[in-house]
Design a protein around this motif. Structure first.
Motif, PDB file in Angstrom:
ATOM      1  N   CYS A  45       0.887  -1.073  -0.101  1.00 43.43           N
ATOM      2  CA  CYS A  45       0.018   0.089   0.088  1.00 43.43           C
ATOM      3  C   CYS A  45       0.678   1.223  -0.043  1.00 43.43           C
ATOM      4  O   CYS A  45       0.398   2.339  -0.173  1.00 43.43           O
ATOM      5  CB  CYS A  45      -1.013   0.014   1.078  1.00 43.43           C
ATOM      6  N   GLY A  46       2.252   1.116   0.132  1.00 45.94           N
ATOM      7  CA  GLY A  46       2.972   2.300   0.276  1.00 45.94           C
ATOM      8  C   GLY A  46       2.354   3.498   1.303  1.00 45.94           C
ATOM      9  O   GLY A  46       2.189   2.998   2.419  1.00 45.94           O
ATOM     10  N   ASP A  69       2.333  -3.329   4.044  1.00 45.16           N
ATOM     11  CA  ASP A  69       3.405  -2.941   3.409  1.00 45.16           C
ATOM     12  C   ASP A  69       4.573  -3.398   4.267  1.00 45.16           C
ATOM     13  O   ASP A  69       4.704  -3.521   5.372  1.00 45.16           O
ATOM     14  CB  ASP A  69       3.602  -1.424   3.203  1.00 45.16           C
ATOM     15  N   LEU A  70       5.686  -3.588   3.696  1.00 44.84           N
ATOM     16  CA  LEU A  70       6.906  -4.057   3.970  1.00 44.84           C
ATOM     17  C   LEU A  70       7.829  -2.784   4.808  1.00 44.84           C
ATOM     18  O   LEU A  70       8.175  -3.253   5.814  1.00 44.84           O
ATOM     19  CB  LEU A  70       8.134  -4.757   2.879  1.00 44.84           C
ATOM     20  N   SER A  71       7.678  -1.835   4.059  1.00 40.10           N
ATOM     21  CA  SER A  71       8.508  -0.634   4.724  1.00 40.10           C
ATOM     22  C   SER A  71       8.025   0.007   5.863  1.00 40.10           C
ATOM     23  O   SER A  71       6.994   0.437   6.009  1.00 40.10           O
ATOM     24  CB  SER A  71       8.698   0.421   3.656  1.00 40.10           C
ATOM     25  N   HIS A  74       6.859   3.604   5.179  1.00 40.09           N
ATOM     26  CA  HIS A  74       5.668   3.609   4.217  1.00 40.09           C
ATOM     27  C   HIS A  74       4.222   3.486   5.076  1.00 40.09           C
ATOM     28  O   HIS A  74       3.586   4.105   4.892  1.00 40.09           O
ATOM     29  CB  HIS A  74       5.854   2.941   3.195  1.00 40.09           C
ATOM     30  N   ALA A  91       4.348  -5.794   7.134  1.00 41.45           N
ATOM     31  CA  ALA A  91       4.915  -6.977   6.967  1.00 41.45           C
ATOM     32  C   ALA A  91       4.927  -7.483   5.698  1.00 41.45           C
ATOM     33  O   ALA A  91       4.620  -6.622   4.664  1.00 41.45           O
ATOM     34  CB  ALA A  91       3.809  -8.126   7.378  1.00 41.45           C
ATOM     35  N   ASP A  92       5.617  -8.383   5.350  1.00 42.74           N
ATOM     36  CA  ASP A  92       5.703  -9.064   4.098  1.00 42.74           C
ATOM     37  C   ASP A  92       4.504  -9.639   3.503  1.00 42.74           C
ATOM     38  O   ASP A  92       3.641 -10.390   4.245  1.00 42.74           O
ATOM     39  CB  ASP A  92       6.846 -10.494   4.006  1.00 42.74           C
ATOM     40  N   ASN A 110       2.027  -1.495  -8.824  1.00 42.19           N
ATOM     41  CA  ASN A 110       3.388  -1.434  -9.081  1.00 42.19           C
ATOM     42  C   ASN A 110       4.041  -2.111  -8.004  1.00 42.19           C
ATOM     43  O   ASN A 110       5.130  -1.417  -7.410  1.00 42.19           O
ATOM     44  CB  ASN A 110       3.980   0.427  -8.985  1.00 42.19           C
ATOM     45  N   HIS A 114       7.950  -6.276  -7.495  1.00 39.64           N
ATOM     46  CA  HIS A 114       8.963  -6.003  -6.415  1.00 39.64           C
ATOM     47  C   HIS A 114       9.358  -7.432  -5.851  1.00 39.64           C
ATOM     48  O   HIS A 114       9.993  -7.402  -4.926  1.00 39.64           O
ATOM     49  CB  HIS A 114       8.620  -5.094  -5.569  1.00 39.64           C
ATOM     50  N   LEU A 115       8.375  -8.405  -5.964  1.00 41.76           N
ATOM     51  CA  LEU A 115       8.444  -9.765  -5.369  1.00 41.76           C
ATOM     52  C   LEU A 115       9.271 -10.516  -6.132  1.00 41.76           C
ATOM     53  O   LEU A 115       9.523 -10.404  -7.396  1.00 41.76           O
ATOM     54  CB  LEU A 115       6.989 -10.526  -5.261  1.00 41.76           C
TER      55      LEU A 115
HETATM   56  C1  SAM Z   1       6.618   0.905  -5.961  1.00 42.23           C
HETATM   57  S1  SAM Z   1       5.849   0.990  -4.590  1.00 42.23           S
HETATM   58  C2  SAM Z   1       4.103   1.335  -4.680  1.00 42.23           C
HETATM   59  C3  SAM Z   1       3.261   1.569  -3.449  1.00 42.23           C
HETATM   60  C4  SAM Z   1       1.784   1.743  -3.712  1.00 42.23           C
HETATM   61  N1  SAM Z   1       1.278   0.537  -4.255  1.00 42.23           N
HETATM   62  C5  SAM Z   1       1.759   2.995  -4.757  1.00 42.23           C
HETATM   63  O1  SAM Z   1       1.295   2.705  -5.926  1.00 42.23           O
HETATM   64  O2  SAM Z   1       2.062   4.066  -4.144  1.00 42.23           O
HETATM   65  C6  SAM Z   1       5.958  -0.615  -4.068  1.00 42.23           C
HETATM   66  C7  SAM Z   1       5.621  -1.044  -2.424  1.00 42.23           C
HETATM   67  O3  SAM Z   1       5.846  -2.347  -2.245  1.00 42.23           O
HETATM   68  C8  SAM Z   1       6.412  -2.583  -0.802  1.00 42.23           C
HETATM   69  N2  SAM Z   1       6.878  -3.978  -1.094  1.00 42.23           N
HETATM   70  C9  SAM Z   1       7.793  -4.583  -1.719  1.00 42.23           C
HETATM   71  N3  SAM Z   1       7.893  -5.701  -1.320  1.00 42.23           N
HETATM   72  C10 SAM Z   1       7.149  -6.216  -0.426  1.00 42.23           C
HETATM   73  C11 SAM Z   1       6.640  -7.159   0.071  1.00 42.23           C
HETATM   74  N4  SAM Z   1       7.262  -8.605  -0.043  1.00 42.23           N
HETATM   75  N5  SAM Z   1       5.469  -7.371   1.021  1.00 42.23           N
HETATM   76  C12 SAM Z   1       4.850  -5.947   1.326  1.00 42.23           C
HETATM   77  N6  SAM Z   1       5.209  -4.851   0.680  1.00 42.23           N
HETATM   78  C13 SAM Z   1       6.148  -4.997  -0.153  1.00 42.23           C
HETATM   79  C14 SAM Z   1       7.358  -1.376  -1.094  1.00 42.23           C
HETATM   80  O4  SAM Z   1       7.729  -1.149   0.454  1.00 42.23           O
HETATM   81  C15 SAM Z   1       6.809  -0.334  -1.427  1.00 42.23           C
HETATM   82  O5  SAM Z   1       5.809   0.510  -0.523  1.00 42.23           O
END
Ligand code: SAM
Length: 272
Positions: A45-46, A69-71, A74, A91-92, A110, A114-115
């Protein structure tokens, strides 16, 4: 993949993009036909902008929006934005303890690229859906962006330089970078039905408003391009790009009367 960790923070870039693309993203949400009382998950969810838009589509009183979200940064930003009505888990997303069969919609923008294993991600997210629930995967720029309407050559070289920079930084092959394009294929491989895709164009002309200029200048010209592209361009091309990206220079691209920006955004939806 792409370097996300709990400690990584690119909140500002996410704020800039979501402010920039808000009207187009909200239109895509409106097109999903969400109804009152539905339960939606924003996976990755960023900074939480879409959580608010999703919650208003399902009704703030009886609908539910959950973010994961992982971060940590964020998630903090998302919690500050959305308030107590919205649950946001840090969380992941593959291991967030979410209950199977809960959601009417998983919105994932987006993020699937990232996975480490996008198909495993879609497979898992599908288990969270109720019968006939849907997953919506969104991705920017499957079609190359147009930045310099007056110079396709420099634009192509700049786009190539960005791709090469990311391949080097994350040790990716060109094939790995391309895998982000196969959103429809991912949904079909995950056995989802009624797969549909819709691509819209985010289009901006000069004179730009402050929100549009902030995204294009800060997130693209300064941070995505900037000195890190220097090794990937000839001296002349880098100098030309630098002039176009310099707010103080008379050739600054975002003040040109012929500035015309195009960025595609693709939403692919499948159903259990
Ligand atoms: C490019 S950003 C997009 C965020 C949001 N969906 C947006 O459109 O603004 C990718 C997001 O995925 C999260 N992320 C990456 N790998 C993840 C994972 N394994 N579990 C949860 N979140 C993850 C990142 O921390 C980041 O906030």
């Amino acid at each position: 993949m792409l370097g996300d960790t709990p400690a990584r923070d690119y909140s500002r870039k996410l704020n800039l993009f979501n402010a920039f693309a808000e009207s187009e993203l909200r239109q895509l949400i409106a097109g999903l036909g969400l109804g009152p009382g539905m339960c939606v998950l924003d996976a990755g969810c960023g900074t939480g902008e879409a959580l608010g838009w999703l919650l208003s589509a399902v009704g703030a009183d009886d609908g539910t929006a959950v973010g994961v979200d992982l971060s940590a940064a964020h998630v903090d930003a998302a919690r500050a934005r959305t308030g107590a009505r919205t649950t946001i888990l840090q969380a992941d997303l593959l291991n967030a303890g979410l209950v199977a069969g809960t959601f009417d919609l998983v919105w994932c923008i987006n993020t699937i690229n990232h996975l480490r294993n996008p198909l495993a991600g879609v497979d898992y997210l599908s288990t969270l859906l109720r019968p006939r629930g849907r997953i919506a995967l969104g991705q920017s720029s499957l079609v190359p962006d147009m930045f310099f309407a007056w110079d396709s050559r420099l634009e192509r070289l700049t786009n190539d330089a960005v791709r090469q920079y990311y391949r080097d930084r994350y040790g990716l092959a060109e094939r790995d970078v391309n895998s982000v394009r196969s959103l429809a294929g991912l949904l079909r491989q995950a056995q989802l039905r009624n797969v549909e895709a819709r691509t819209i164009m985010i289009e901006r002309l000069s004179p730009l408003g402050a929100v549009d200029e902030a995204y294009l200048f800060e997130a693209i010209f300064r941070d995505t391009w900037g000195p890190r592209l220097q090794p990937y361009l000839s001296e002349d091309d880098y100098a030309q790009l630098s002039r176009l990206c310099d707010r103080r220079h008379e050739q600054y691209a975002l003040r040109r009367p012929d500035f015309h920006f195009l960025q595609s955004f693709t939403l692919v939806v499948g159903q259990t």
